[in-house]
Design a protein around this motif. Structure first.
Motif, PDB file in Angstrom:
ATOM      1  N   THR A   1       1.199   4.338  -2.880  1.00 27.53           N
ATOM      2  CA  THR A   1       1.206   5.763  -2.543  1.00 27.53           C
ATOM      3  C   THR A   1       2.455   6.437  -3.110  1.00 27.53           C
ATOM      4  O   THR A   1       2.406   7.580  -3.568  1.00 27.53           O
ATOM      5  CB  THR A   1       1.143   5.949  -1.013  1.00 27.53           C
TER       6      THR A   1
ATOM      7  N   ARG B   1       0.836  -1.219   0.000  1.00 26.47           N
ATOM      8  CA  ARG B   1       0.000   0.000   0.000  1.00 26.47           C
ATOM      9  C   ARG B   1       0.868   1.266   0.000  1.00 26.47           C
ATOM     10  O   ARG B   1       0.580   2.227  -0.706  1.00 26.47           O
ATOM     11  CB  ARG B   1      -0.968  -0.012   1.182  1.00 26.47           C
ATOM     12  N   TYR B   2       1.940   1.258   0.795  1.00 31.83           N
ATOM     13  CA  TYR B   2       2.857   2.392   0.781  1.00 31.83           C
ATOM     14  C   TYR B   2       3.489   2.542  -0.608  1.00 31.83           C
ATOM     15  O   TYR B   2       3.693   3.648  -1.097  1.00 31.83           O
ATOM     16  CB  TYR B   2       3.964   2.242   1.827  1.00 31.83           C
TER      17      TYR B   2
ATOM     18  N   ASN C   1       2.003   6.129  -7.444  1.00 29.26           N
ATOM     19  CA  ASN C   1       0.901   6.779  -8.158  1.00 29.26           C
ATOM     20  C   ASN C   1       1.203   8.205  -8.625  1.00 29.26           C
ATOM     21  O   ASN C   1       1.004   8.517  -9.795  1.00 29.26           O
ATOM     22  CB  ASN C   1      -0.394   6.711  -7.363  1.00 29.26           C
TER      23      ASN C   1
END
Length: 153
Positions: A18, A14-15, A21
């Motif tokens: 981030t 997930r990091y 993106n």
């Protein structure tokens, strides 16, 4: 207290999203479809058959098809029917994709440095060796599951 490896992997993933993106937005490669994974694999396997690419990135055929449609729409790839098997398509990068190759590779190298941080060279080697073994364990497990499923059909 039991520690769950999946928790760490999921959080790091997930990091990573981030991190990636905003950097990939200018190429229209951001989002959850992982378009860049396909492109990075194509750089090293230009001309690969779509089914093999799907296996290489370990994603299902539907996800692969959608991602390739997006990459084709954006002008990063083109597909040609395979001469060996008319049902298969070979996938190639375009000059537009080659133009951003170095920058994409730098983005991923930078993320590696963020993740590896202050680990020593020895720790990095150990980590990669362990991650390769974990991947092998998981791959073996799912290949066995597929065999069992096929045998029970």
């Amino acid at each position: 207290m039991v520690k769950h490896l999946g928790k760490y992997i999921s959080t790091i993933h997930r990091y990573g999203q981030t991190f990636f993106n905003p950097l990939l937005e200018k190429y229209n490669l951001n989002g959850s479809q992982r378009y860049y994974i396909f492109l990075l694999n194509l750089y090293d396997n230009n001309g690969i058959i779509q089914e093999e690419l799907s296996k290489k990135v370990r994603l299902d055929k539907v996800t692969t098809t959608r991602a390739l449609q997006k990459l084709e729409q954006e002008g990063y790839i083109y597909r040609i029917v395979s001469e060996e098997d008319r049902r298969a398509q070979r996938i190639y990068t375009t000059p537009k994709a080659e133009e951003i190759r170095e920058e994409l590779e730098n983005i991923f190298s930078n993320w590696n440095e963020v993740m590896l941080g202050n680990l020593s060279e020895n720790q990095r080697k150990q980590l990669f060796k362990l991650m390769e073994q974990i991947l092998s364990n998981v791959t073996d497990y799912f290949e066995e599951q597929e065999k069992n499923l096929a045998a029970n059909r």
